[in-house]
Design an enzyme around this catalytic site. Structure first.
Site, short mmCIF file in Angstrom:
data_model
loop_
_atom_site.label_atom_id
_atom_site.label_comp_id
_atom_site.label_asym_id
_atom_site.label_seq_id
_atom_site.Cartn_x
_atom_site.Cartn_y
_atom_site.Cartn_z
N LYS A 162 -11.92 -0.20 -0.90
CA LYS A 162 -11.06 0.53 -1.85
C LYS A 162 -11.71 0.54 -3.24
CE LYS A 162 -7.15 0.28 1.12
NZ LYS A 162 -6.40 -0.68 1.91
N HIS B 19 -5.29 -3.87 -2.11
CA HIS B 19 -5.06 -2.88 -3.17
C HIS B 19 -5.06 -3.50 -4.56
CE1 HIS B 19 -4.38 0.94 -1.15
NE2 HIS B 19 -3.82 0.26 -0.16
N SER C 70 0.80 -1.23 0.00
CA SER C 70 0.00 0.00 0.00
C SER C 70 0.83 1.28 0.00
CB SER C 70 -0.95 -0.01 1.19
OG SER C 70 -0.25 -0.24 2.39
#
Ligand SMILES: *Cc1c(COP(=O)(O)O)cnc(C)c1O
Length: 398
Positions: free
Chosen positions: A243, A212, A184
């Protein structure tokens, strides 16, 4: 009465951070999370969100959330194991399992609780964890909660992981090899094919945190396993709904028995209330969009390549990123925070990140482009990033 304040040491620490230039105030987002957002009273180009595909305020997600809220209410009323398992939760889990090409899925309240709740549930004090040094805080917390013995290997070093597992191979206890898919703070990708080989060589459990990577890497955003063609060889996949999916939540994918075990022993699953129905419904709408609108992921990668190429040409040091996360390496934490503040004054929101989130001396300003940034917005951001960097001698430092 003037009793001594037993919390005065906190005030002293805050003062020390102020003096060191690392004291942080919370920026206030006053609009939806958009490519150009209203923050602290001004319009800024937003390079600081994880809203990779622009789904956080997509009309279809909003509509799904509103409709489910009207039908089923604002909250679920209980934890999953009591009476808080709604049809929508089960539908979402089936949908994610299908999407990831795995047998089963269980959703947690966040990616953080998915990691910390799962590692701590499946391992105990007699077991061993082999963990990348840059793994996410929620993995670290899960490892500590498990009380297993933790060995950390240098970042992305599969040979080092192999050496550790080789040393452990005579010892009793289960072995877990664990890594982020996309890291990240650096935006680089784990050497998953090599790590999977290592895990198989020693009969270790392979666990991957794809927070991610989900919605970003692999076909239709299926993640790192799909990106490397490793279906069936990673025992535990973690994902987040917070996300690219644009909402909130985390999930664990794997075998049906893994999932049922977590129904019994995953503490956040057992002891914390399930998602509001509106959140589950919005997540379902997001998975529909991932498959119906592949052009979103295409746009994300087009923007990523364009932005990285221009940062490089401008002379920035951007580490070893291969994904939409691009760090601009600055060095000292105070300098990274000063750069971030100056960027904000010129109209770009990009977060300064220093110790303890990253190692001392490796402070950076992290940028994340999304599918919904226009070329004009990226060009303006690049211009501001370069202009301010020259003024603050960031380019020279890099
Ligand atoms: C963001 C992140 C998480 C936590 O996900 P949330 O859903 O925001 O709690 C876990 N692991 C990694 C690698 C992350 O980047």
């Amino acid at each position: 009465m003037s009793a001594v304040n037993p919390l005065s040491y906190l005030t002293e620490q805050l003062q020390a951070w102020r003096e060191a230039g690392t004291y942080q105030t919370l920026r206030e987002l006053q609009s939806a999370c958009e490519p150009v957002a209203r923050v602290d009273g001004r319009e800024v180009i937003n390079l600081a969100s994880n809203n990779y595909l622009g789904l956080a305020d997509h009309p279809k997600l909003i509509e799904a959330a509103v409709e489910a809220t009207r039908k089923y209410g604002a909250g679920s009323g209980a934890v999953r194991t009591i009476s808080g398992t709604m049809s929508l939760h089960l539908e979402l889990e089936r949908r994610i399992a299908e999407f990831k090409h795995v047998e089963a899925c269980v959703v947690f309240q966040s990616g953080f609780t998915a990691n910390s709740g799962t590692v701590s549930a499946i391992l105990g004090p007699d077991d061993h964890i082999v963990s990348d040094e840059l793994n996410h805080a929620s993995i670290i917390d899960g490892c500590r909660l498990s009380k297993a013995k933790i060995k950390v290997f240098p970042h992305r070093d599969a040979a080092a992981a192999d050496a550790i597992l080789s040393e452990l191979s005579g010892l009793p206890g289960r072995k877990l090899l664990i890594t982020d898919g996309v890291f990240s703070m650096d935006g680089d990708i784990a050497p998953l094919p090599e790590l999977v080989d290592v895990a198989e060589r020693y009969g270790a459990i392979m666990m991957l945190d794809d927070a991610h990577a989900s919605g970003v890497l692999g076909g239709a955003g299926r993640g790192t396993v799909d990106h490397f063609g490793l279906h069936g060889r990673v025992h535990i996949q973690v994902g987040t709904l917070s996300k690219a999916i644009g909402c909130l939540g985390g999930y664990i994918c794997g075998s049906r028995d893994l999932v049922e075990f977590l129904y019994h022993r995953g503490r956040p699953f057992l002891f914390s209330t399930s998602h509001p129905p509106g959140v589950a419904a919005a997540c379902l709408a997001a998975f529909d969009l991932l498959e119906q609108e592949p052009e979103r992921i295409q746009a994300l990668w087009d923007n990523t390549r364009y932005f990285k190429k221009n940062l490089c040409e401008a002379g920035f040091a951007t580490g070893s990123s291969e994904t939409p996360i691009t760090p601009i390496m600055v060095g000292e934490a105070a300098a990274a925070h000063a750069y971030s503040r100056a960027l904000f004054d010129e109209g770009v929101l990009a977060t300064g990140i220093g110790f303890p989130t990253v190692a001392k001396g490796k402070a950076r300003v992290r940028t994340i482009v999304t599918a919904t940034h226009t070329r004009d917005q990226l060009d303006r951001a690049l211009d501001i990033l370069t202009r301010v960097a020259k003024r603050l001698d960031i380019l020279a430092a890099a």
